[in-house]
Design an enzyme around this catalytic site. Structure first.
Site, PDB file in Angstrom:
ATOM      1  N   GLY A  20       0.859  -1.193   0.000  1.00 31.88           N
ATOM      2  CA  GLY A  20       0.000   0.000   0.000  1.00 31.88           C
ATOM      3  C   GLY A  20       0.888   1.233   0.000  1.00 31.88           C
ATOM      4  NE  ARG A  21      -2.751   6.682   0.169  1.00 28.58           N
ATOM      5  CZ  ARG A  21      -3.905   6.293   0.696  1.00 28.58           C
ATOM      6  NH1 ARG A  21      -3.910   5.599   1.814  1.00 28.58           N
ATOM      7  NH2 ARG A  21      -5.036   6.586   0.109  1.00 28.58           N
ATOM      8  CG  HIS A  59       3.272   1.262  17.996  1.00 29.75           C
ATOM      9  ND1 HIS A  59       2.142   0.500  18.094  1.00 29.75           N
ATOM     10  CD2 HIS A  59       3.152   1.925  16.803  1.00 29.75           C
ATOM     11  CE1 HIS A  59       1.380   0.676  17.030  1.00 29.75           C
ATOM     12  NE2 HIS A  59       1.979   1.548  16.227  1.00 29.75           N
ATOM     13  CB  ILE A  60       8.513   5.392  17.801  1.00 34.84           C
ATOM     14  CG1 ILE A  60       9.689   4.513  17.336  1.00 34.84           C
ATOM     15  CG2 ILE A  60       8.410   5.425  19.321  1.00 34.84           C
ATOM     16  CD1 ILE A  60      11.055   5.082  17.713  1.00 34.84           C
ATOM     17  CB  THR A  62       6.806  -0.689  10.902  1.00 33.12           C
ATOM     18  OG1 THR A  62       6.577  -0.900   9.511  1.00 33.12           O
ATOM     19  CG2 THR A  62       8.291  -0.634  11.181  1.00 33.12           C
ATOM     20  CD  GLU A  90       2.082  -2.227  20.180  1.00 30.45           C
ATOM     21  OE1 GLU A  90       1.655  -1.070  20.384  1.00 30.45           O
ATOM     22  OE2 GLU A  90       2.453  -2.625  19.064  1.00 30.45           O
ATOM     23  NE  ARG A 108      -2.285  -1.167  14.718  1.00 34.58           N
ATOM     24  CZ  ARG A 108      -1.780   0.009  14.334  1.00 34.58           C
ATOM     25  NH1 ARG A 108      -0.493   0.113  14.020  1.00 34.58           N
ATOM     26  NH2 ARG A 108      -2.552   1.072  14.258  1.00 34.58           N
TER      27      ARG A 108
HETATM   28  C1  GLV Z   1       0.266   3.698  13.822  1.00 31.51           C
HETATM   29  O1  GLV Z   1       0.570   2.589  14.155  1.00 31.51           O
HETATM   30  C2  GLV Z   1      -0.903   4.019  13.075  1.00 31.51           C
HETATM   31  O2  GLV Z   1      -1.708   3.127  12.765  1.00 31.51           O
HETATM   32  O3  GLV Z   1      -1.083   5.211  12.787  1.00 31.51           O
END
Ligand code: GLV
Length: 318
Positions: free
Chosen positions: A156-157, A285-286, A236, A267, A238
Site C-alpha cells: 500500500g502507500r 511503536h514509534i 512496523t 502492547e 501491527r
Molecule cells: C500507527 O501505528 C498508526 O496506525 O497510525
C-alpha cells in the site's frame, strides 16, 4: 455548539487552530492514553471523538457516548481498535489518517532494516558497555543491503514508500500482490510474488499490511522458517500479524536470522526474550513519531471531525 472530545493532548500547532472552531471542546492531558473509565465518562454526550490507536472503540464506548455521536476520527492509519461494524450499525462515521504518516513510518521501517542487517543496535550496546575493542576484520560483520532483496508484504502507500527508499540503498524490491498496487509495482520494477515465494526469495521481509481477521498470525512458524536463518523480519504494521510465540522460538533456535520490531502482540508488553536476544532490535511503536507527522495526523483527524459536523462525509473515511 457540538461537543467534541480528544482523548490525548493535541500538538501545539493543532491547538492553535482548534481555538478557532466553534466547538464545546475538551481533551485529555494524558499523552500515554486516557484511563478507560475517564475516557468513557468524557465521551458521554459527544458529537465527535478523536481517538488514539490504544482506545478501544466498541459497543461499550458507543453506549457511553450516546446516540448523538456522529463521528469517531482515529488519530492513526490503522483501524483495528475500531469496531467498524458496530459504528456502521449505529450510523457513526469513522476516519483514519492515511498518507500523512507514510514517510515517517517508512523511515522507521528502513531504520529497522539498517539496524538489524548492519547490526547497529548490537554494536552500539557493545561500545556503551565499555567492551575493549580495536578495528578488526570480523567485528559486527552484517548483511550488505546493496544487492539484497527486500520483500514487502502489503504494497500500500507505506509499502511503496519503503520500496522507494530501499531502492535508493540498491536493494531489489519484491512484494506480495495487491489489488491497487499492480500498476505502480510494474512502473517501479517491483516483482509481485505470492507470499510463500516472496518469503523464500527475500533477504529482508517488511510487513505493511493492516491487521484484519485475514492477516492475524499471517506470519507463523512455517513462514518464519521460509524467511530462514540468514533472513530478517521487520514489523512496523501491527504485532498480531506475527505469531509472537513462534517468532521468539524462531529467533532463539536460529530458524530466523534477526527481527526489527516496532509493534507487539500485546502492547506495551514485550516478551523478555525479545528484549534479551542480541538479534532483535525493539522499538516502542514509534513508526509515526515525527513531529511534523504527528501534527499532520492530528490536523487530519480534526479536519475529519469538521467535515462530518459540517454535514459532509469524512475527508479520509474508513
Ligand atoms: C500507527 O501505528 C498508526 O496506525 O497510525
Amino acid at each position: 455548539m457540538p461537543r467534541v472530545h480528544i482523548t490525548f493532548p493535541p500538538p501545539d500547532g493543532v491547538r492553535r487552530r482548534l481555538a478557532e472552531e466553534q466547538w464545546d471542546l475538551t481533551w485529555s492531558d494524558t499523552p500515554d492514553g486516557q484511563p478507560r473509565s475517564d475516557m468513557l465518562a468524557d465521551v458521554a454526550g459527544c458529537d465527535a471523538v478523536i481517538t488514539l490507536l490504544t482506545d478501544r472503540v466498541d459497543e461499550e464506548f458507543l453506549d457511553a457516548a450516546g446516540p448523538q455521536l456522529r463521528v469517531v476520527a482515529n488519530d492513526a492509519v490503522g483501524t483495528d481498535n475500531l469496531d467498524l461494524p458496530a459504528l456502521r450499525r449505529r450510523g457513526v462515521a469513522a476516519s483514519n489518517t492515511p498518507e500523512v504518516l507514510d514517510a515517517a513510518t517508512a523511515e522507521i521501517a528502513l531504520g529497522l532494516v539498517l539496524a538489524t542487517s548492519r547490526r547497529i543496535a548490537e554494536a552500539d550496546r557493545f561500545v556503551r558497555t565499555g567492551t575493549p575493542w580495536q578495528w578488526r576484520t570480523d567485528l559486527f560483520v552484517g548483511r550488505d543491503l546493496a544487492g539484497a532483496t527486500l520483500g514487502i508484504v502489503g504494497l500500500g502507500r507505506i509499502g511503496l514508500a519503503v520500496a522507494h527508499r530501499a531502492a535508493a540503498f540498491g536493494m531489489r524490491v519484491i512484494a506480495t500482490p495487491t489489488r491497487s498496487g499492480a500498476a505502480e509495482a510494474a512502473r517501479r520494477g517491483i516483482d509481485l510474488l505470492p507470499l510463500e515465494e516472496l518469503l523464500g526469495a527475500a533477504d529482508v521481509v517488511s510487513l505493511h499490511c493492516p491487521l484484519t481477521e485475514e492477516t492475524r498470525h499471517l506470519i507463523g512458524a512455517r513462514e518464519l522458517a521460509l524467511i530462514g536463518p540468514e533472513g530478517i523480519l521487520v514489523n512496523t504494521a501491527r504485532g498480531p500479524v506475527v505469531d509472537e510465540q513462534a517468532l521468539v522460538t524462531a529467533l532463539t533456535d536460529g530458524t530466523l536470522g534477526a527481527a526489527g520490531l516496532d509493534v507487539y502482540e500485546d502492547e506495551p508488553r514485550v516478551p523478555a526474550p525479545l528484549r534479551e536476544l542480541p538479534n532483535v532490535v525493539a522499538l516502542p511503536h514509534i513508526g509515526s513519531a515525527g513531529r511534523t507527522t504527528r501534527e499532520r495526523m492530528a490536523q487530519l483527524a480534526v479536519d475529519n471531525v469538521r467535515a462530518v459536523l459540517g454535514g459532509g462525509d469524512p475527508v479520509t473515511p474508513v
